[in-house]
Design a protein around this motif. Structure first.
Motif, PDB file in Angstrom:
ATOM      1  N   GLN A  81      31.668 -89.516 111.840  1.00  0.00           N
ATOM      2  CA  GLN A  81      30.430 -89.200 112.536  1.00  0.00           C
ATOM      3  C   GLN A  81      30.736 -88.810 113.976  1.00  0.00           C
ATOM      4  OE1 GLN A  81      27.567 -92.350 112.225  1.00  0.00           O
ATOM      5  NE2 GLN A  81      27.126 -91.948 110.073  1.00  0.00           N
ATOM      6  N   TYR A  82      30.025 -87.783 114.449  1.00  0.00           N
ATOM      7  CA  TYR A  82      30.198 -87.338 115.827  1.00  0.00           C
ATOM      8  C   TYR A  82      29.678 -88.396 116.804  1.00  0.00           C
ATOM      9  CZ  TYR A  82      31.555 -82.463 114.909  1.00  0.00           C
ATOM     10  OH  TYR A  82      32.235 -81.319 114.553  1.00  0.00           O
ATOM     11  N   ASP A  83      30.292 -88.405 117.983  1.00  0.00           N
ATOM     12  CA  ASP A  83      29.871 -89.277 119.084  1.00  0.00           C
ATOM     13  C   ASP A  83      29.405 -88.380 120.231  1.00  0.00           C
ATOM     14  OD1 ASP A  83      29.534 -91.178 121.043  1.00  0.00           O
ATOM     15  OD2 ASP A  83      31.688 -91.494 121.388  1.00  0.00           O
ATOM     16  N   ALA A 139      23.369 -78.940 119.210  1.00  0.00           N
ATOM     17  CA  ALA A 139      23.519 -80.357 118.881  1.00  0.00           C
ATOM     18  C   ALA A 139      24.468 -80.540 117.702  1.00  0.00           C
ATOM     19  CB  ALA A 139      22.156 -80.955 118.554  1.00  0.00           C
ATOM     20  N   PRO A 141      25.794 -82.163 114.140  1.00  0.00           N
ATOM     21  CA  PRO A 141      25.126 -82.647 112.934  1.00  0.00           C
ATOM     22  C   PRO A 141      25.066 -84.181 112.946  1.00  0.00           C
ATOM     23  CG  PRO A 141      26.863 -81.066 112.399  1.00  0.00           C
ATOM     24  CD  PRO A 141      27.020 -81.413 113.834  1.00  0.00           C
ATOM     25  N   THR A 142      23.992 -84.729 112.431  1.00  0.00           N
ATOM     26  CA  THR A 142      23.870 -86.187 112.335  1.00  0.00           C
ATOM     27  C   THR A 142      24.428 -86.659 111.001  1.00  0.00           C
ATOM     28  OG1 THR A 142      21.642 -85.969 111.431  1.00  0.00           O
ATOM     29  CG2 THR A 142      21.844 -86.229 113.828  1.00  0.00           C
ATOM     30  N   GLY A 143      24.764 -87.926 110.951  1.00  0.00           N
ATOM     31  CA  GLY A 143      25.322 -88.478 109.729  1.00  0.00           C
ATOM     32  C   GLY A 143      26.782 -88.119 109.549  1.00  0.00           C
ATOM     33  N   GLU A 144      27.299 -88.431 108.381  1.00  0.00           N
ATOM     34  CA  GLU A 144      28.724 -88.210 108.118  1.00  0.00           C
ATOM     35  C   GLU A 144      28.995 -86.750 107.787  1.00  0.00           C
ATOM     36  OE1 GLU A 144      31.391 -91.257 106.167  1.00  0.00           O
ATOM     37  OE2 GLU A 144      31.264 -89.775 104.545  1.00  0.00           O
TER      38      GLU A 144
END
Length: 265
Positions: A81-83, A139, A141-144
């Protein structure tokens, strides 16, 4: 007739020619070595890009790992996951055409297996109205997500890359895991991932960096041949100058002799 070679002018000319020969030979080999280095680099890139992808942390498994030349450009994958809280940009970078100057967007990816965090170069964005302001960045991506990209070594200051302080917040001149580990305290695996694909694919993202050119061998072999041809021309040119000088002296001597005979007693 060739005694003039012992004059100061001709001895200096001969000395210059003798010194030039090893110098031009050396310059030729310098260009040859640059040609060989370019060919080796192209072969490394071509081989690395076609090798099957491997997990990022199978190559760089520890903080401070210095990516060796043999692994540079290797295709790697990373899942996590991105930080976005620790995202930053790298200044004075060009787009794929090389015409526009903007920023590289670097976002940490926390690996799903818990082995650390990987810096990801998500691509290029253009500069905003002010160099002091953080640019507009798509932005993450959210999640894995699962990323595919090219393994790159940490950048170091030198040449056109300068590591100067006093920059605006979250702006840097280098992509350096050592520098970012000090800034954030995160456990960053050495090197970074130069993004080529994301799964699932995001709706918007920075301009991905193009595949490195590995077909151009440059002009170095031609330069090497030119230097060696010049080396061969030095003794030939010197001998031509000597023969011309000797011819001119014989002509002057003959003219002086004729003039002397023509003078009445």
């Amino acid at each position: 007739m060739y005694r003039f070679l012992l004059s100061r002018r001709w001895l200096v000319t001969l000395l210059i020619a003798v010194l030039l020969i090893p110098a031009t030979i050396r310059l030729g080999f310098w260009q040859l070595h640059r040609h060989e280095a370019r060919v080796d680099r192209n072969e490394l890139i071509a081989r690395s890009l076609t090798d099957p992808p491997v997990p990022y942390d199978s190559l760089s498994a520890a903080p401070g790992f210095a990516v060796p030349k043999a692994l540079t450009w290797r295709t790697v994958t990373a899942t996590g996951q991105y930080d976005p809280a620790h995202e930053f940009v790298v200044r004075k970078r060009t787009d794929s055409s090389g015409d526009k100057i903007g920023y590289f967007v670097i976002t940490p990816l926390v690996l799903a297996d818990g082995r650390g965090t990987v810096l990801v170069n998500r691509g290029w964005v253009e500069s905003g109205a002010s160099a002091a302001a953080y640019p507009s960045v798509p932005a993450v991506p959210t999640g894995e997500v699962t990323l595919t990209g090219r393994l790159r070594a940490d950048e170091a200051a030198g040449g056109s890359l300068k590591d100067r302080g006093g920059l605006p917040d979250r702006q840097f001149n280098l992509i350096s895991t050592v520098q970012q580990a000090k800034e954030t305290g995160a456990t960053l695996l050495g090197g970074y991932l130069e993004l080529t694909a994301t799964a699932p694919a995001p709706a918007d993202q920075p301009e991905l960096l193009p595949e490195p050119n590995h077909s151009d061998i440059g002009p170095h072999m031609a330069y090497a041949i030119q230097w060696w041809l010049f080396t061969a021309m030095i003794p030939v040119g010197f001998w031509v100058m000597v023969r011309r000088e000797a011819k001119d002296r014989r002509k002057e001597a003959a003219e002086a002799e004729v003039a002397a005979v023509a003078v009445p007693a």
